[in-house]
Scaffold this active site. Structure first.
Site, PDB file in Angstrom:
ATOM      1  CG  ASP A 125       3.243   2.639  -0.725  1.00 10.67           C
ATOM      2  OD1 ASP A 125       4.119   1.491  -0.854  1.00 10.67           O
ATOM      3  OD2 ASP A 125       3.277   3.440  -1.334  1.00 10.67           O
ATOM      4  CD  GLU A 133       3.450  -2.059  -2.660  1.00 10.30           C
ATOM      5  OE1 GLU A 133       2.510  -2.563  -3.095  1.00 10.30           O
ATOM      6  OE2 GLU A 133       3.790  -0.912  -2.428  1.00 10.30           O
ATOM      7  CG  ASP A 164       3.203   7.893  -1.511  1.00  6.75           C
ATOM      8  OD1 ASP A 164       3.887   6.877  -2.181  1.00  6.75           O
ATOM      9  OD2 ASP A 164       3.674   8.986  -1.405  1.00  6.75           O
TER      10      ASP A 164
END
Length: 180
Positions: free
Chosen positions: A10, A70, A142
């Site tokens: 991420d 992502e 996160d």
């Protein structure tokens, strides 16, 4: 079907979440998760270097077979979006430089794969990660997002393998009919 180790990332300039899972068929198991942090008192180049080194250390420590990242969403501040894009570039580059195949997923795809709806709240994603990966100790939001990216990739790759096997079976069946 052999198990596969997946690194989910991420990206963020301040905090890049990471999570490593093992997928063995439908079974998922958490290996580790955490955050690579950069020092916001340093230059952009030095911060990106910190992210590079941190993700490289995760790869060295956990030896994933594949990676998933992502995709970046666009926010109102163009400068913030640009910096996030640069951090995302590092998140794509490091696994690729280590010879890992890298998949990319939109945030809505990740939420849909984990929660069942692309409009899920962060809290829903975290709750489902704890359900899907029993015993995981999520280091931060996160890291939870990174684990969700890894779970999303595990689901997508399993579906692709099932589809590939079905196509192969159909082709073999068709070839058998032609020989008769």
């Amino acid at each position: 079907m052999a198990s596969v180790r997946i690194l989910g990332l991420d990206p963020g300039l301040r905090n890049t979440g990471w999570g490593v899972i093992e997928a063995d068929g439908n079974r998922l198991r958490v290996i580790a998760d955490g955050v690579v942090r950069s020092d916001d008192t340093l230059s952009l180049a030095e911060r990106l270097s910190q992210l590079y080194d941190g993700v490289a250390q995760v790869i060295a420590a956990y030896a994933p077979d594949e990676a998933a990242v992502e995709e970046t969403f666009v926010n109102r501040n163009p400068l913030s979006t640009l910096k996030l894009g640069q951090a995302r570039g590092v998140s794509l580059l490091v696994p690729a430089r280590h010879g890992l195949p890298v998949a990319e997923y939109q945030p809505s795809q990740v939420k849909k794969a984990v929660v069942g709806t692309g409009a899920a709240a962060k809290e829903q994603v975290q709750m489902m990660i704890r359900t899907l990966l029993p015993g995981c100790m999520i280091a931060s939001p996160d890291a939870a997002d990174a684990l969700a990216v890894a779970v999303c990739h595990a689901h997508h790759r399993a579906s692709a393998q099932t589809l590939g096997q079905a196509i192969l079976q159909a082709e073999l069946k068709q070839a058998g009919k032609r020989r008769r």
